[in-house]
Write an enzyme that holds these catalytic residues in place. Structure first.
Site, mmCIF file in Angstrom:
data_model
loop_
_atom_site.group_PDB
_atom_site.id
_atom_site.type_symbol
_atom_site.label_atom_id
_atom_site.label_comp_id
_atom_site.label_asym_id
_atom_site.label_seq_id
_atom_site.Cartn_x
_atom_site.Cartn_y
_atom_site.Cartn_z
ATOM 1 N N GLU A 91 -21.425 5.164 11.371
ATOM 2 C CA GLU A 91 -22.189 6.253 10.769
ATOM 3 C C GLU A 91 -21.325 7.500 10.677
ATOM 4 O OE1 GLU A 91 -25.126 4.901 10.282
ATOM 5 O OE2 GLU A 91 -26.521 6.532 9.820
ATOM 6 N N LYS A 102 -38.008 3.282 16.454
ATOM 7 C CA LYS A 102 -38.030 4.632 15.877
ATOM 8 C C LYS A 102 -38.828 5.624 16.727
ATOM 9 C CE LYS A 102 -36.700 5.180 11.950
ATOM 10 N NZ LYS A 102 -36.800 4.585 10.642
ATOM 11 N N SER A 115 -29.803 -3.705 6.559
ATOM 12 C CA SER A 115 -30.535 -2.660 7.283
ATOM 13 C C SER A 115 -31.194 -3.289 8.509
ATOM 14 C CB SER A 115 -31.551 -1.997 6.371
ATOM 15 O OG SER A 115 -32.375 -2.977 5.821
ATOM 16 N N LEU A 116 -31.971 -2.522 9.210
ATOM 17 C CA LEU A 116 -32.597 -2.995 10.449
ATOM 18 C C LEU A 116 -34.105 -3.017 10.268
ATOM 19 C CD1 LEU A 116 -30.576 -0.769 12.944
ATOM 20 C CD2 LEU A 116 -30.347 -3.239 12.675
ATOM 21 N N LYS A 159 -29.782 5.611 17.555
ATOM 22 C CA LYS A 159 -29.717 5.371 16.113
ATOM 23 C C LYS A 159 -29.355 6.692 15.446
ATOM 24 C CE LYS A 159 -32.219 3.229 12.297
ATOM 25 N NZ LYS A 159 -32.058 4.254 11.275
ATOM 26 N N CYS A 219 -41.746 46.413 2.862
ATOM 27 C CA CYS A 219 -41.884 47.769 3.379
ATOM 28 C C CYS A 219 -41.153 48.710 2.435
ATOM 29 C CB CYS A 219 -41.257 47.823 4.777
ATOM 30 S SG CYS A 219 -40.826 49.476 5.304
ATOM 31 N N GLU A 226 -28.514 1.601 22.066
ATOM 32 C CA GLU A 226 -27.697 2.751 21.664
ATOM 33 C C GLU A 226 -28.514 3.652 20.744
ATOM 34 O OE1 GLU A 226 -24.710 1.364 18.503
ATOM 35 O OE2 GLU A 226 -25.590 -0.474 19.284
ATOM 36 N N CYS A 278 -46.108 48.733 6.973
ATOM 37 C CA CYS A 278 -45.017 48.137 7.751
ATOM 38 C C CYS A 278 -45.284 48.321 9.243
ATOM 39 C CB CYS A 278 -43.706 48.809 7.366
ATOM 40 S SG CYS A 278 -42.349 48.344 8.440
ATOM 41 N N CYS A 307 -37.269 53.268 8.007
ATOM 42 C CA CYS A 307 -37.823 52.142 8.755
ATOM 43 C C CYS A 307 -36.789 51.626 9.756
ATOM 44 C CB CYS A 307 -38.216 51.018 7.799
ATOM 45 S SG CYS A 307 -38.780 49.543 8.676
ATOM 46 N N TYR A 328 -20.091 1.312 15.213
ATOM 47 C CA TYR A 328 -21.047 0.532 16.000
ATOM 48 C C TYR A 328 -21.228 -0.893 15.493
ATOM 49 C CZ TYR A 328 -24.090 2.357 12.295
ATOM 50 O OH TYR A 328 -24.608 2.711 11.087
ATOM 51 N N CYS A 382 -42.660 51.013 10.709
ATOM 52 C CA CYS A 382 -42.576 52.433 10.344
ATOM 53 C C CYS A 382 -43.834 52.944 9.659
ATOM 54 C CB CYS A 382 -41.358 52.691 9.455
ATOM 55 S SG CYS A 382 -41.547 52.020 7.801
ATOM 56 N N ASP A 424 0.829 -1.208 0.000
ATOM 57 C CA ASP A 424 0.000 0.000 0.000
ATOM 58 C C ASP A 424 0.862 1.257 0.000
ATOM 59 O OD1 ASP A 424 -2.151 -1.587 0.065
ATOM 60 O OD2 ASP A 424 -2.593 -1.295 2.200
ATOM 61 N N ALA A 425 1.953 1.194 0.762
ATOM 62 C CA ALA A 425 2.801 2.378 0.869
ATOM 63 C C ALA A 425 3.428 2.705 -0.488
ATOM 64 C CB ALA A 425 3.890 2.146 1.906
ATOM 65 N N GLU A 426 3.836 1.659 -1.207
ATOM 66 C CA GLU A 426 4.422 1.901 -2.534
ATOM 67 C C GLU A 426 3.372 2.457 -3.496
ATOM 68 O OE1 GLU A 426 5.759 -2.074 -2.978
ATOM 69 O OE2 GLU A 426 7.840 -1.604 -2.498
ATOM 70 N N TYR A 427 2.184 1.901 -3.377
ATOM 71 C CA TYR A 427 1.084 2.374 -4.232
ATOM 72 C C TYR A 427 0.765 3.842 -3.928
ATOM 73 C CZ TYR A 427 -3.631 2.788 -6.128
ATOM 74 O OH TYR A 427 -4.749 3.214 -6.809
ATOM 75 N N ASP A 428 0.699 4.147 -2.636
ATOM 76 C CA ASP A 428 0.429 5.541 -2.246
ATOM 77 C C ASP A 428 1.502 6.482 -2.772
ATOM 78 O OD1 ASP A 428 -1.085 4.885 1.006
ATOM 79 O OD2 ASP A 428 -1.859 4.875 -1.040
ATOM 80 N N ASP A 435 -28.565 9.561 12.878
ATOM 81 C CA ASP A 435 -29.135 9.939 11.589
ATOM 82 C C ASP A 435 -28.040 10.513 10.698
ATOM 83 O OD1 ASP A 435 -31.114 10.146 9.799
ATOM 84 O OD2 ASP A 435 -32.162 11.818 10.745
HETATM 85 S S1 IVH Z 1 -26.479 -1.428 13.411
HETATM 86 C C1 IVH Z 1 -26.701 -5.200 10.580
HETATM 87 N N1 IVH Z 1 -26.424 0.692 14.907
HETATM 88 O O1 IVH Z 1 -29.474 2.477 10.603
HETATM 89 C C2 IVH Z 1 -27.172 -3.830 10.909
HETATM 90 N N2 IVH Z 1 -27.206 0.919 12.678
HETATM 91 O O2 IVH Z 1 -31.845 1.197 9.448
HETATM 92 C C3 IVH Z 1 -26.072 -2.958 11.374
HETATM 93 N N3 IVH Z 1 -27.760 3.207 12.062
HETATM 94 O O3 IVH Z 1 -27.952 1.197 7.728
HETATM 95 C C4 IVH Z 1 -26.564 -1.628 11.710
HETATM 96 N N4 IVH Z 1 -27.263 4.129 13.985
HETATM 97 O O4 IVH Z 1 -26.899 3.261 8.781
HETATM 98 C C5 IVH Z 1 -26.735 0.193 13.704
HETATM 99 N N5 IVH Z 1 -26.261 2.516 16.330
HETATM 100 C C6 IVH Z 1 -26.570 2.009 15.140
HETATM 101 C C7 IVH Z 1 -27.040 2.812 14.091
HETATM 102 C C8 IVH Z 1 -27.352 2.219 12.876
HETATM 103 C C9 IVH Z 1 -27.691 4.346 12.760
HETATM 104 C C10 IVH Z 1 -28.230 3.111 10.673
HETATM 105 C C11 IVH Z 1 -27.326 2.338 9.756
HETATM 106 C C12 IVH Z 1 -28.191 1.306 9.098
HETATM 107 C C13 IVH Z 1 -29.560 1.836 9.354
HETATM 108 C C14 IVH Z 1 -30.560 0.715 9.407
#
Ligand code: IVH
Length: 708
Positions: A191, A331, A97-98, A133, A449, A131, A425, A455, A243, A428, A48-52, A135
Site C-alpha cells: 500500500e 472493518k 480484493s478481500l 488494513k 463582522c 495486521e 460580532c 475588532c 504486505y 466587538c 534495463d540499464a541500456e534502456y534507461d 487506507d
Molecule cells: S492483503 C489477495 N493486506 O485492502 C489480497 N490488503 O480490500 C491481498 N489493504 O486491495 C491484499 N492493507 O489495497 C492486504 N495489510 C493489508 C492491507 C490490504 C490494505 C488493501 C489492499 C486491497 C484491499 C482489499
C-alpha cells in the site's frame, strides 16, 4: 534494430540544434521499438540499464532544447501506451480484493470456514497473521534481479496503470533490494499511503498556494502518485508498506509472516504492527488493541486483515471469485458517537467571517476525544435545526474536522429554542452582515463582522496571517506570541511589528524581562523581524490579508505593477470609480477577477488601511516577485493558455508557469512563445497557427515544464 550501445555518441552538451533534433528523432524511434519489444512482445533485446541510458539521454537533450520536444517524445509516455496519461500493465498475477467481516461473528465464521475447507481436527490450530488494513492505494512493484523495474496500480485487478516513473521518485521504495536469496523475479505488493500528519501539512501548503485540497490521506496519496509530472510526485511525502506479493520466481519462505520478514531484510518497509495469532479470541484482541491505538498510528487504517500464515495452506484454500479464501478484512465501524451540544461558539476569522463551532460534551470518536465540531454556517444550523442542549450525532471521517451529523430529536429538552445566529460580532459588537452576491443575487451564507480593525478577533487573525509562512514568515512570532503581544498592546497593526524593538526600549518592563523571555530570545526575535525588512512584493501584498487576494492573485499584482509604490498608487487611483483608467486596467488583468479587484480597491479606500500600508512601506523594502526560477525551460517565455485544460485548472496552470519564470498573457501576439491549447480552443489557437507560434497540447506542456 541495433541497440545504441555500439555507437559512440556525441556528448549532449556538444550537440547543436540540428544535431539535437536528429538525435531526438532517433531516440524516439529507438525507445518506441524497445518499449514495444518489452511491453508488447515480452522480449526485450537490451538491458534495463541500456534502456534507461537511452531515456536519460533523451531527457537531457530535451532539457537543453525544450523547443525541440517532439509530440511523440518518450518523455511523454510512461510505459507503453503513448498519449493517454499512463500506460497499462497487465498483472502477471491478478490483484484481488478481500472479503469483509463486520463483527466478531463474521470473524469466527471465517475461521470456521477455513478449518472446514482444510478438514482440520478440533485440536489442530491454524496460525494467522493479523495486521492493520492500511487506507491507501494498492500497488504492485516488480523487481528483477533485485532492481526495481516497474510499478502498477491495482486498476481493475487484471490491468493496472503504469506508474513506474512516479514510484521511482518515492524515497521509501528502494531502487535496489539488498541482502541474500532475493528471487530473480519478485512482485512486491502493498500500500502506498500518506501519514495523517504529512497529509495535514500538505493540505496546508496546498491551501496557501491555491492548490487542490485533499479530502483525506488516501485521496492525497492517490492524487500525488497519479501525477503526470513526476516532479510533483517527488515532492509529496508518500510512504509504502509491503504486505503481499504477486509473481515470485521462487518463494524463499513458507509462511506469510516469514515472507514479510524477508521483505524487511531486503530493505522494503513492512508494518511492525503485524502479529501472529492462533485463535479467534487472539484475533479479536488484536483488533480491539489496534482500534484503540488507531488515532495515534502514523498511518490511516480502516480495519484489520487476517491471513492464514502457512503458504501451503493458502495455496490449498485458493480463491472464491475475486478474493482469497485465506484472508479477510475486519472493518471498523463508522466513526460516530452521540453526545450533548453544550454551546455554540462563534469564531471570527481574518476577513470577519463568523463561523459557528459546536462545543460538545467530550466524547471519544474512533479513538480521539472530540469536544469541538464544525457546524459550517447559519444555514446549516437552521437546516439541521441544531439547538443548544440537543443530543447530537458527531462523526469523524479520517483526518477531517469532526462534524455534527444530526440531532437525536427524541432527546431534545422541552425548553429548547431554535438557535438564533448572532447579528453582531461577539468580539466587538459591530453589526455582522450577509453580503449580497451580485452574480446570484443571493445573500452570502456567511455572516461577516463589519468592525475591521476595531475588532480584536479580526485583528489578531490578520496579524497571524501577516507573519505566516507564505507571508512575512517571521520566526518566533507564532500564534501564541501574536496574541500575547496584542494583549500587552505591543502590537496592534502589522507595522507595529517593525517598531517593536524601538518601542520596547521605552517599555517597562522590557520584553527581555518578561516571563518566558530572556535577553537572548528577545534579541533573536528582533533579529528575525529585521531579517524580513526586505521582502518580495508578492509576499507583501499577500500578507495584507485582503479578501480574495491569495498567493496567486498577489503574484499577478506584483508582476503587473512591479513595485509597491506603483501598486499602491494604482489601487488608490482605482478607487476613483469603475470608469477610472486605473480600475479598468486592474480588472483588465488576466487573473484578476472582479471580486478581487473590488476587494483591493475597498481595502485602499479605507483610510486606516492606507495608513497602515504606508507606515509599513516606510519600515520595509519590497523587491520584485519572489520564487521565480531562472533556469526553467520556460523562464522569460510568454505563454498563453486557451481552451479547457483537463489536468489542472487555468489558475493552477498559470501559477505554475509563473513560478517557473514565464509570463502568462491573455492574448496571442508575435511576442507569444507558446500557446497551450486545451480542448475546444478557438480563436487564440487559430491566431497562434497563423503567427506560426509553437502550439502545445496540455500533455506536451506538462512534459515541457517537467524537464526542469
Ligand atoms: S492483503 C489477495 N493486506 O485492502 C489480497 N490488503 O480490500 C491481498 N489493504 O486491495 C491484499 N492493507 O489495497 C492486504 N495489510 C493489508 C492491507 C490490504 C490494505 C488493501 C489492499 C486491497 C484491499 C482489499
Amino acid at each position: 534494430m541495433a541497440a545504441a550501445k555500439s555507437k559512440s555518441l556525441t556528448p549532449v552538451d556538444a550537440l547543436d540544434k540540428k544535431a539535437a533534433r536528429r538525435e531526438l528523432a532517433r531516440l524516439a524511434h529507438e525507445i518506441a521499438y524497445h518499449d514495444a519489444r518489452y511491453h508488447g512482445e515480452d522480449d526485450p533485446d537490451i538491458s534495463d540499464a541500456e534502456y534507461d541510458a537511452l531515456r536519460r539521454r533523451n531527457a537531457e537533450i530535451e532539457s537543453l532544447f525544450p523547443e525541440l520536444v517532439r509530440s511523440d517524445s518518450p518523455s511523454k509516455r510512461v510505459g507503453s501506451t503513448p498519449g493517454s496519461g499512463f500506460g497499462k500493465i497487465t498483472h502477471a498475477v491478478a490483484m484481488l480484493s478481500l472479503s469483509n467481516a463486520f463483527d466478531d461473528e463474521d470473524v469466527a465464521d471465517f475461521v470456521e470456514r477455513v478449518r472446514r475447507f482444510l478438514g482440520l481436527g478440533e485440536d489442530e490450530i491454524v496460525a494467522m497473521t493479523a495486521e492493520p488494513k492500511i487506507d491507501g492505494l494498492s500497488i504492485s512493484l516488480r523487481y528483477e534481479k533485485g532492481a526495481f523495474i516497474q510499478a502498477a496500480t491495482r486498476g481493475d485487478g487484471a490491468v493496472g496503470e503504469d506508474v513506474t516513473e512516479n514510484v521511482r521518485v518515492i524515497d521509501t521504495i528502494p531502487d535496489r533490494l539488498k541482502g541474500r536469496s532475493i528471487p530473480d523475479v519478485l512482485e512486491v505488493r502493498g500500500e502506498i499511503y500518506m501519514s495523517p500528519r504529512d497529509f495535514a501539512d500538505l493540505n496546508l501548503r496546498q491551501e496557501k498556494s491555491g492548490g487542490k485540497v485533499f479530502a483525506n490521506p488516501r485521496n492525497a496519496a492517490a492524487g500525488s502518485l497519479r501525477q503526470l509530472d513526476v516532479a510533483v510526485t517527488a515532492k509529496r511525502p508518500l510512504k509504502f508498506f509491503a504486505y503481499a506479493w504477486g509473481e515470485v520466481s521462487k518463494a524463499p519462505k513458507a509462511t506469510q509472516y516469514a515472507m514479510c520478514e524477508s521483505f524487511a531484510a531486503w530493505g522494503l518497509p513492512v508494518n511492525a504492527d503485524m502479529e501472529r495469532v492462533t485463535t479467534v479470541d487472539e484475533m479479536l484482541a488484536y483488533y480491539a488493541d489496534i482500534e484503540k491505538r488507531r488515532a495515534n498510528l502514523d498511518y490511516d487504517i480502516d480495519g484489520v486483515v487476517y491471513k492464514v500464515d502457512d503458504l501451503a495452506l493458502q495455496e490449498r484454500l485458493g480463491f472464491v471469485s475475486r478474493s482469497p479464501r485465506w484472508a479477510i478484512a475486519h472493518k471498523f465501524a463508522a466513526e460516530q458517537a452521540v453526545t450533548v451540544l453544550n454551546d455554540i461558539d462563534i469564531q471570527v476569522g481574518r476577513t470577519g467571517a463568523l463561523t459557528p463551532v459546536a462545543k460538545l460534551e467530550p466524547v471519544t470518536v474512533g479513538g480521539v476525544v472530540v469536544s469541538n465540531a464544525s457546524l459550517h454556517n447559519a444555514d446549516e444550523i437552521e437546516r439541521k435545526d441544531v439547538r443548544v442542549g440537543d443530543t447530537v450525532v458527531v462523526q469523524r471521517a479520517g483526518d477531517v474536522i469532526p462534524q455534527v451529523v444530526s440531532v437525536v430529536l427524541e432527546k431534545r429538552p422541552k425548553s429548547s429554542k431554535p438557535y438564533k445566529f448572532p447579528t453582531t460580532c461577539p468580539a466587538c459588537d459591530s453589526p455582522a452582515v450577509q453580503d449580497m452576491d451580485e452574480d446570484s443575487e443571493k445573500k452570502d451564507v456567511v455572516r461577516r463582522c463589519t468592525g475591521g480593525f476595531i475588532c480584536p478577533a479580526q485583528t489578531i487573525e490578520r496579524l497571524r496571517h501577516f507573519v505566516s509562512r507564505n507571508a512575512f514568515d517571521i520566526d518566533g512570532l507564532g500564534d501564541k506570541n501574536i496574541e500575547a503581544f496584542f494583549d500587552l498592546k505591543l502590537i496592534h497593526t502589522p507595522n507595529d511589528i517593525f517598531s517593536l524593538e524601538d518601542n520596547d526600549k521605552a517599555q517597562e518592563p522590557r520584553l527581555k524581562d518578561r516571563e518566558g523571555w530572556g535577553a537572548q530570545s528577545a534579541a533573536k526575535l528582533f533579529a528575525a523581524i529585521d531579517a524580513r525588512r526586505t521582502i518580495a512584493l508578492d509576499r507583501f501584498i499577500y500578507a495584507l490579508g485582503i479578501r480574495h487576494v491569495g498567493e496567486t492573485t498577489a503574484r499577478v499584482l506584483a508582476r503587473v505593477y512591479g513595485s509597491a509604490d506603483h501598486w499602491v498608487d494604482a489601487m488608490t487611483a482605482a478607487g476613483d470609480g469603475p470608469e477610472s483608467t486605473a480600475y479598468l486596467d486592474l480588472i483588465g488583468i488576466d487573473g484578476i477577477g472582479e471580486a478581487a479587484a473590488d476587494a483591493v480597491v475597498a481595502f485602499f479606500k479605507n483610510a486606516r488601511n492606507a495608513k497602515i500600508v504606508s507606515a509599513l512601506l516606510d519600515a520595509v523594502t519590497t523587491v520584485p516577485l519572489d520564487s521565480v526560477a531562472s533556469e526553467s525551460p520556460i523562464s522569460g517565455k510568454t505563454v498563453v493558455f486557451t481552451g479547457t485544460l483537463e489536468k489542472m485548472t487555468r489558475s493552477e496552470a498559470k501559477d505554475r508557469a509563473e513560478r517557473l519564470g514565464a509570463k502568462v498573457s491573455g492574448s496571442v501576439s508575435k511576442k507569444t512563445d507558446y500557446v497551450v491549447a486545451g480542448s475546444d480552443a478557438g480563436s487564440k489557437l487559430k491566431k497562434a497557427e497563423a503567427l506560426e507560434i509553437d502550439v502545445l497540447s496540455e500533455d506536451e506542456w506538462l512534459s515541457l515544464i517537467a524537464t526542469d
